[in-house]
Design a protein around this motif. Structure first.
Motif, PDB file in Angstrom:
ATOM      1  N   ASP A  39      63.120  67.627  80.089  1.00 30.17           N
ATOM      2  CA  ASP A  39      62.501  66.347  80.612  1.00 30.17           C
ATOM      3  C   ASP A  39      62.281  65.524  79.263  1.00 30.17           C
ATOM      4  N   LEU A  40      62.050  66.110  78.209  1.00 33.62           N
ATOM      5  CA  LEU A  40      61.865  65.423  76.739  1.00 33.62           C
ATOM      6  C   LEU A  40      62.342  66.242  75.702  1.00 33.62           C
ATOM      7  N   VAL A  41      63.448  65.244  74.795  1.00 34.79           N
ATOM      8  CA  VAL A  41      63.827  65.962  73.743  1.00 34.79           C
ATOM      9  C   VAL A  41      63.934  64.918  72.533  1.00 34.79           C
ATOM     10  N   GLU A  42      64.149  65.577  71.305  1.00 35.16           N
ATOM     11  CA  GLU A  42      64.120  64.952  70.025  1.00 35.16           C
ATOM     12  C   GLU A  42      65.405  64.445  69.766  1.00 35.16           C
ATOM     13  N   LEU A  43      65.806  63.306  69.795  1.00 32.89           N
ATOM     14  CA  LEU A  43      66.991  62.615  69.635  1.00 32.89           C
ATOM     15  C   LEU A  43      67.387  62.507  68.000  1.00 32.89           C
ATOM     16  N   ALA A  44      68.473  62.975  67.583  1.00 35.70           N
ATOM     17  CA  ALA A  44      68.907  62.680  66.063  1.00 35.70           C
ATOM     18  C   ALA A  44      69.182  61.183  66.015  1.00 35.70           C
ATOM     19  N   PRO A  45      68.967  60.489  64.848  1.00 35.87           N
ATOM     20  CA  PRO A  45      69.355  59.149  64.744  1.00 35.87           C
ATOM     21  C   PRO A  45      70.801  58.894  65.235  1.00 35.87           C
ATOM     22  N   GLU A  46      71.702  59.794  64.740  1.00 38.99           N
ATOM     23  CA  GLU A  46      73.146  59.446  65.146  1.00 38.99           C
ATOM     24  C   GLU A  46      73.484  59.694  66.560  1.00 38.99           C
ATOM     25  N   LEU A  47      72.468  60.146  67.348  1.00 35.03           N
ATOM     26  CA  LEU A  47      72.820  60.270  68.610  1.00 35.03           C
ATOM     27  C   LEU A  47      72.094  59.440  69.560  1.00 35.03           C
ATOM     28  N   PRO A  74      62.185  55.689  62.223  1.00 34.37           N
ATOM     29  CA  PRO A  74      61.341  56.072  63.445  1.00 34.37           C
ATOM     30  C   PRO A  74      61.556  57.404  63.887  1.00 34.37           C
ATOM     31  N   GLU A  75      60.667  57.926  64.798  1.00 33.84           N
ATOM     32  CA  GLU A  75      61.033  58.965  65.739  1.00 33.84           C
ATOM     33  C   GLU A  75      61.706  58.443  67.007  1.00 33.84           C
ATOM     34  N   TYR A  76      62.905  59.274  67.558  1.00 33.56           N
ATOM     35  CA  TYR A  76      63.416  58.891  68.643  1.00 33.56           C
ATOM     36  C   TYR A  76      63.154  60.163  69.560  1.00 33.56           C
ATOM     37  N   ILE A  77      62.722  59.653  70.937  1.00 35.61           N
ATOM     38  CA  ILE A  77      62.707  60.549  71.859  1.00 35.61           C
ATOM     39  C   ILE A  77      63.573  60.194  73.390  1.00 35.61           C
ATOM     40  N   GLY A  78      64.066  61.403  73.813  1.00 30.31           N
ATOM     41  CA  GLY A  78      64.821  61.169  74.821  1.00 30.31           C
ATOM     42  C   GLY A  78      64.080  61.483  76.085  1.00 30.31           C
ATOM     43  N   LEU A  79      63.861  60.781  77.223  1.00 29.19           N
ATOM     44  CA  LEU A  79      63.053  61.170  78.298  1.00 29.19           C
ATOM     45  C   LEU A  79      63.968  61.268  79.464  1.00 29.19           C
ATOM     46  N   GLY A  80      63.458  62.228  80.337  1.00 25.84           N
ATOM     47  CA  GLY A  80      64.304  62.333  81.613  1.00 25.84           C
ATOM     48  C   GLY A  80      63.684  61.715  82.853  1.00 25.84           C
ATOM     49  N   GLN A  81      64.694  61.669  83.653  1.00 23.94           N
ATOM     50  CA  GLN A  81      64.315  60.378  84.933  1.00 23.94           C
ATOM     51  C   GLN A  81      63.038  60.793  85.370  1.00 23.94           C
TER      52      GLN A  81
END
Length: 497
Positions: A215-223, A438-445
């Motif tokens: 549901d929540l992940v850390e995204l690397a800048p290149e992704l 910055p910090e990038y976070i990917g969020l689930g639906q």
């Protein structure tokens, strides 16, 4: 949740200021512990464990009135002695805390006008230390289970979390399980539990997000761009991680001020941010970011290869030449730091300064100040953690040891004096800013009410999950192009409105 960090410490006394590891530690610590005060998204201080506070005219004595009937996750009631015991090891030298009935008093010989900013950020959490080393918290969650050990609410163990999260395992992942604290003073969180998986590679995190396994992940800048193209939900913070170059004073080559000036003029920070990091970073011209200091825009960076060559031509022929290459030690962890190191070497070569990049395994990033005698130049990272620009600047100076820390500088909160202090440090060129990320976070639906602070505070106690039945969601939205309006299935008793 899936995190890249291989280990987590829930003991604020062990966190290393400025390190990327401490950033993860702080986010996990916020699930278990509370601070005396908090800062909201509008810049207003809000009560947490302290209901009221006051100070004398000189800002040298602060008194905090504690919230009544606050309980730790094992049922013990918070008192002023607990606060004193927790904060005294964390406060900087010169600040003393004492109990005064139901209040606590923090006193210093110098003024502390920014004490609230200091206490509302970083590692200044309140905890209770048990004889067996366990740290109990008053926060919205408690550690219920780790990869190696489990326990009930009455014996929630941050010591067990430290032990399991630091256990060796090569590429194996480690799990932490947090459960909702039913008795927390702030009202039961919406989530029943949070499962944290540590040591997950960045690409695997993105795949698990796409497949709905996280549901929540850390995204690397290149992704980040890839995630956006896949219509994933992406959140970004203000710039939180600073990358820079630090010169040692011992090798004669890097002690030369003209060489440092030539190096600075050779650096193409725009290309680093826009090409190397795909516009997911900002060129850095200051030590502190604009959102923290308010004056970073006054500093500028210049790339002038011709001028750098002219300066290089006035230096001895063997200085940073083929016979005596300048060795750049990459002290910051991760592939990103290695890429930046290689780019620095390319830029320097254009100014006839030969740099050899030395990638060596390290256990610390920004806090590793032990210098290899063979390396005169170091690429480091620094994670901003304090909401006080004075505290952050002096922490960086004292930890990285690139400037003298004076009593006046440490006590001054005047922005003009802070600006003059930082300007002097930059003009000496013992540290050259590169980029800020910055910090990038990917969020689930399914994630709802994700409302973090721009400075990286996640506030997971306010998050809830949309548990709409998949069959119903598919019937209303067969193409998956929109998400139907949803409400929480139920609001638990005592939860926040």
């Amino acid at each position: 949740m899936e995190l890249h960090a291989a280990s987590v410490s829930l003991d604020p006394r062990k966190w290393r200021v400025g390190s990327t590891e401490s950033a993860t530690d702080e986010k996990m610590g916020a699930l278990v512990f509370d601070r005396l005060v908090a800062l909201d998204s509008y810049g207003r201080f809000q009560p947490q464990l302290a209901m009221e506070w006051s100070h004398d005219a000189a800002f040298k004595r602060w008194e905090f009135t504690l919230r009544a009937n606050v309980k730790f996750s094992d049922g013990a009631v918070l008192n002023s002695a607990d606060v004193v015991a927790a904060l005294q090891p964390l406060l900087p030298d010169g600040q003393q805390i004492s109990a005064s009935g139901d209040n606590v008093v923090i006193q210093s010989a110098s003024a502390m006008p920014d004490l609230l900013e200091e206490l509302a950020s970083g590692r200044f959490f309140v905890y209770r230390l048990l004889p067996d080393g366990t740290l109990m918290g008053t926060g919205p969650f408690f550690v219920a289970e780790t990869a190696n050990r489990s326990s009930g609410p009455s014996s929630s163990s941050t010591a067990a979390a430290d032990s399991a999260a630091s256990a060796p395992g090569g590429n194996k992942t480690t799990h932490l399980h947090f459960r909702a604290n039913e008795e927390t003073w702030s009202g039961r969180p919406f989530l029943d539990a949070i499962e944290v998986t540590l040591g997950v590679p960045p690409l695997r995190q993105l795949f698990d997000l796409q497949l709905g396994k996280a549901d929540l992940v850390e995204l690397a800048p290149e992704l980040v761009r890839r995630a956006m193209q896949d219509n994933q939900r992406v959140w970004s913070s203000a710039p939180l991680t600073f990358y820079g170059l630090r010169f040692d004073d011992t090798p004669p080559a890097v002690a030369d001020a003209k060489l440092r000036e030539a190096m600075s003029l050779s650096l193409d920070r725009q290309t680093m941010a826009n090409v190397l990091l795909q516009k997911q970073a900002e060129p850095a011209s200051a030590l502190l970011p604009q959102w923290l200091s308010g004056y970073a825009f006054l500093f500028t960076t210049e790339t002038n290869i011709d001028r750098a060559k002219e300066i290089r031509a006035t230096l001895p022929a063997n200085l940073a030449a083929a016979t005596a290459r300048l060795r750049l030690g990459v002290d910051a962890p991760g592939d990103l730091a290695k890429l930046l190191g290689e780019r620095v070497a390319v830029n320097a070569r254009q100014a006839a300064i030969l740099v050899q990049v030395v990638n060596r395994p390290v256990t610390h990033d920004a806090t590793s100040t032990s210098s290899d005698p063979a390396n005169g130049l170091h690429l480091f990272s620094w994670h901003y953690s304090s909401l006080s620009p004075r505290v952050e600047l002096e922490s960086m100076v004292s930890t990285l040891k690139f400037g003298e820390s004076t009593e006046t500088a440490m006590s001054s909160t005047d922005l003009e004096e802070l600006y003059a202090r930082e300007k002097k440090l930059l003009e000496e060129r013992h540290v050259l800013p590169l980029v800020a990320l910055p910090e990038y976070i990917g969020l689930g639906q399914k994630v709802r009410d994700w409302m973090p602070a721009r400075w990286g505070e996640w506030r997971l106690a306010d998050v809830w999950l949309d548990l709409t039945e998949p069959s119903l969601a598919h019937a209303d939205n067969p193409n998956g192009t929109a998400t139907p309006a949803a409400q929480p299935l139920a609001v638990p008793p005592g939860a926040k409105p």
